[in-house]
Enzyme design. Structure first.
Site, PDB file in Angstrom:
ATOM      1  N   TYR A   1      32.290 -16.255 -30.492  1.00  0.00           N
ATOM      2  CA  TYR A   1      31.993 -14.965 -29.859  1.00  0.00           C
ATOM      3  C   TYR A   1      33.279 -14.328 -29.322  1.00  0.00           C
ATOM      4  O   TYR A   1      33.550 -13.147 -29.558  1.00  0.00           O
ATOM      5  CB  TYR A   1      31.001 -15.217 -28.722  1.00  0.00           C
ATOM      6  CG  TYR A   1      30.570 -13.996 -27.939  1.00  0.00           C
ATOM      7  CD1 TYR A   1      29.659 -13.094 -28.461  1.00  0.00           C
ATOM      8  CD2 TYR A   1      31.058 -13.765 -26.651  1.00  0.00           C
ATOM      9  CE1 TYR A   1      29.237 -11.991 -27.725  1.00  0.00           C
ATOM     10  CE2 TYR A   1      30.641 -12.677 -25.905  1.00  0.00           C
ATOM     11  CZ  TYR A   1      29.731 -11.793 -26.447  1.00  0.00           C
ATOM     12  OH  TYR A   1      29.320 -10.701 -25.722  1.00  0.00           O
TER      13      TYR A   1
ATOM     14  N   ASN B   1      26.471  -1.781 -30.824  1.00  0.00           N
ATOM     15  CA  ASN B   1      26.015  -2.627 -29.723  1.00  0.00           C
ATOM     16  C   ASN B   1      25.565  -4.028 -30.163  1.00  0.00           C
ATOM     17  O   ASN B   1      25.721  -4.986 -29.418  1.00  0.00           O
ATOM     18  CB  ASN B   1      24.862  -1.908 -29.008  1.00  0.00           C
ATOM     19  CG  ASN B   1      24.099  -2.819 -28.079  1.00  0.00           C
ATOM     20  OD1 ASN B   1      24.536  -3.099 -26.964  1.00  0.00           O
ATOM     21  ND2 ASN B   1      22.948  -3.306 -28.544  1.00  0.00           N
TER      22      ASN B   1
ATOM     23  N   THR C   1      20.138  -9.748 -19.588  1.00  0.00           N
ATOM     24  CA  THR C   1      19.444  -9.506 -20.862  1.00  0.00           C
ATOM     25  C   THR C   1      19.138 -10.879 -21.446  1.00  0.00           C
ATOM     26  O   THR C   1      19.475 -11.907 -20.845  1.00  0.00           O
ATOM     27  CB  THR C   1      20.366  -8.760 -21.845  1.00  0.00           C
ATOM     28  OG1 THR C   1      21.496  -9.607 -22.113  1.00  0.00           O
ATOM     29  CG2 THR C   1      20.843  -7.428 -21.295  1.00  0.00           C
TER      30      THR C   1
HETATM   31  P1  NAP Z   1      20.775  -9.128 -26.521  1.00  0.00           P
HETATM   32  O1  NAP Z   1      19.851  -8.956 -25.409  1.00  0.00           O
HETATM   33  O2  NAP Z   1      20.950 -10.487 -27.113  1.00  0.00           O
HETATM   34  O3  NAP Z   1      20.422  -8.092 -27.690  1.00  0.00           O
HETATM   35  C1  NAP Z   1      21.154  -8.115 -28.880  1.00  0.00           C
HETATM   36  C2  NAP Z   1      20.689  -7.010 -29.787  1.00  0.00           C
HETATM   37  O4  NAP Z   1      21.457  -7.078 -31.001  1.00  0.00           O
HETATM   38  C3  NAP Z   1      19.215  -7.132 -30.168  1.00  0.00           C
HETATM   39  O5  NAP Z   1      18.645  -5.844 -30.239  1.00  0.00           O
HETATM   40  C4  NAP Z   1      19.298  -7.746 -31.556  1.00  0.00           C
HETATM   41  O6  NAP Z   1      18.199  -7.455 -32.393  1.00  0.00           O
HETATM   42  C5  NAP Z   1      20.542  -7.050 -32.082  1.00  0.00           C
HETATM   43  N1  NAP Z   1      21.083  -7.683 -33.273  1.00  0.00           N
HETATM   44  C6  NAP Z   1      21.610  -8.931 -33.411  1.00  0.00           C
HETATM   45  N2  NAP Z   1      21.967  -9.152 -34.688  1.00  0.00           N
HETATM   46  C7  NAP Z   1      21.663  -8.010 -35.372  1.00  0.00           C
HETATM   47  C8  NAP Z   1      21.793  -7.605 -36.717  1.00  0.00           C
HETATM   48  N3  NAP Z   1      22.288  -8.436 -37.664  1.00  0.00           N
HETATM   49  N4  NAP Z   1      21.396  -6.359 -37.065  1.00  0.00           N
HETATM   50  C9  NAP Z   1      20.883  -5.525 -36.145  1.00  0.00           C
HETATM   51  N5  NAP Z   1      20.713  -5.844 -34.856  1.00  0.00           N
HETATM   52  C10 NAP Z   1      21.098  -7.089 -34.480  1.00  0.00           C
HETATM   53  O7  NAP Z   1      22.267  -8.676 -26.108  1.00  0.00           O
HETATM   54  P2  NAP Z   1      22.774  -7.703 -24.912  1.00  0.00           P
HETATM   55  O8  NAP Z   1      23.052  -8.560 -23.731  1.00  0.00           O
HETATM   56  O9  NAP Z   1      21.912  -6.518 -24.808  1.00  0.00           O
HETATM   57  O10 NAP Z   1      24.214  -7.327 -25.516  1.00  0.00           O
HETATM   58  C11 NAP Z   1      24.491  -6.059 -26.093  1.00  0.00           C
HETATM   59  C12 NAP Z   1      25.985  -5.993 -26.312  1.00  0.00           C
HETATM   60  O11 NAP Z   1      26.679  -6.204 -25.069  1.00  0.00           O
HETATM   61  C13 NAP Z   1      26.516  -7.057 -27.269  1.00  0.00           C
HETATM   62  O12 NAP Z   1      27.548  -6.501 -28.070  1.00  0.00           O
HETATM   63  C14 NAP Z   1      27.094  -8.106 -26.337  1.00  0.00           C
HETATM   64  O13 NAP Z   1      28.101  -8.878 -26.958  1.00  0.00           O
HETATM   65  C15 NAP Z   1      27.630  -7.227 -25.228  1.00  0.00           C
HETATM   66  N6  NAP Z   1      27.820  -7.957 -23.969  1.00  0.00           N
HETATM   67  C16 NAP Z   1      26.756  -8.426 -23.287  1.00  0.00           C
HETATM   68  C17 NAP Z   1      26.965  -9.091 -22.074  1.00  0.00           C
HETATM   69  C18 NAP Z   1      25.821  -9.612 -21.253  1.00  0.00           C
HETATM   70  O14 NAP Z   1      26.086 -10.224 -20.186  1.00  0.00           O
HETATM   71  N7  NAP Z   1      24.565  -9.387 -21.619  1.00  0.00           N
HETATM   72  C19 NAP Z   1      28.285  -9.290 -21.585  1.00  0.00           C
HETATM   73  C20 NAP Z   1      29.352  -8.796 -22.317  1.00  0.00           C
HETATM   74  C21 NAP Z   1      29.106  -8.116 -23.504  1.00  0.00           C
HETATM   75  P3  NAP Z   1      16.958  -8.501 -32.621  1.00  0.00           P
HETATM   76  O15 NAP Z   1      16.000  -8.241 -31.501  1.00  0.00           O
HETATM   77  O16 NAP Z   1      16.449  -8.126 -33.965  1.00  0.00           O
HETATM   78  O17 NAP Z   1      17.535  -9.892 -32.565  1.00  0.00           O
END
Ligand code: NAP
Length: 233
Positions: A156, A87, A191
């Site tokens: 990205y 994730n 998020t």
């Molecule tokens: P988010 O709120 O930015 O959270 C990202 C998470 O990844 C956080 O827990 C962060 O930890 C962790 N992370 C980043 N770099 C890391 C590393 N080197 N090692 C371990 N953990 C790490 O993102 P989200 O929106 O929940 O997204 C989750 C997934 O969904 C991602 O793959 C994203 O690309 C995908 N996605 C999201 C959306 C959207 O609209 N939100 C749309 C399409 C796809 P820290 O707290 O330590 O930084």
């Protein structure tokens, strides 16, 4: 025994919640263990909770030693992982043109969004294949879809296209050993990454991830899904 990395906030944390609610034992992997513990507490799902068990473990997906240590601990504590949810991701240069982006931002994005998931799959899938059970869910994005790609967030987008390719390769490598590997687009989710104006809740964003993480035997593999339906690459 599912395992969700980047589990301390956003879609990853909601995925942990939904899996634990189903009675799964979940390892919530987080760069900062104290943030992971606070996140688990916020759900009322610390180890031993009735709805399931959540164990917090340190993991930086860009650090091969950290991945190795977690894989060893999961093997010795649980005999391996049944589910891997890849994730964690970073989103850089959302509004920059591909003509302007520093190539270093492509490198950094690939480390977290592609090589991290790949290394985790390499660390965990052989045990899944031996035990003839595994579900790997690569959390990708519509931004990685070649069929509709435009100018959005070049590092990205490229990293998510590459993650989709890794998904295909892993699904093929698993052969017919009941290890199902799929990619998912969670949609635009509220998020830190998606921002407050996003159209979907974390519950909606995590739904297809959890569905793929708990597919029955004989379910799809090597696919890309949104709202439980196959979408084009
Ligand atoms: P988010 O709120 O930015 O959270 C990202 C998470 O990844 C956080 O827990 C962060 O930890 C962790 N992370 C980043 N770099 C890391 C590393 N080197 N090692 C371990 N953990 C790490 O993102 P989200 O929106 O929940 O997204 C989750 C997934 O969904 C991602 O793959 C994203 O690309 C995908 N996605 C999201 C959306 C959207 O609209 N939100 C749309 C399409 C796809 P820290 O707290 O330590 O930084």
């Amino acid at each position: 025994m599912p395992w969700s990395q980047g589990g301390n906030r956003g879609i990853g944390l909601e995925t942990v919640r939904q899996l634990a609610e189903r009675g799964c034992r979940v390892v919530l992997a987080s760069r900062d263990v104290s943030k992971g513990q606070a996140a688990a507490r916020s759900l009322g799902l610390e180890q031993g909770a009735q709805t399931g068990q959540v164990t917090v473990h340190a993991l930086d997906v860009t650090d091969a030693a950290s991945i190795g240590a977690l894989a060893r601990d999961v093997e010795s504590a649980f005999g391996g992982a049944d589910v891997l949810v890849n994730n964690a991701a970073i989103l850089l240069d959302e509004d920059k043109s591909v003509l302007e982006v520093d190539v270093e931002d492509f490198r950094v994005s690939m480390e977290t969004n592609v090589y991290g998931p790949l290394l985790l799959a390499q660390a965990l899938m052989s045990s899944m294949m031996r035990r003839r059970y595994g579900r790997v869910v690569n959390v990708s994005s519509g931004a990685g879809q070649l069929s509709s790609m435009d100018g959005y967030a070049p590092p990205y987008s490229v990293s998510k296209t590459a993650l989709n390719a890794v998904t295909r390769l892993l699904a093929h490598a698993a052969g017919k050993r009941n290890v199902l590997v799929n990619a998912v687009d969670p949609g635009w989710v509220r998020t830190d990454m998606g921002g407050p104006n996003a159209t979907r809740s974390v519950e909606q964003g995590a739904d297809t991830i959890v569905w793929l993480a708990t597919l029955p035997d004989g379910g799809p593999t090597g696919g890309f899904f949104h709202d439980r339906k196959r979408i084009p690459w």
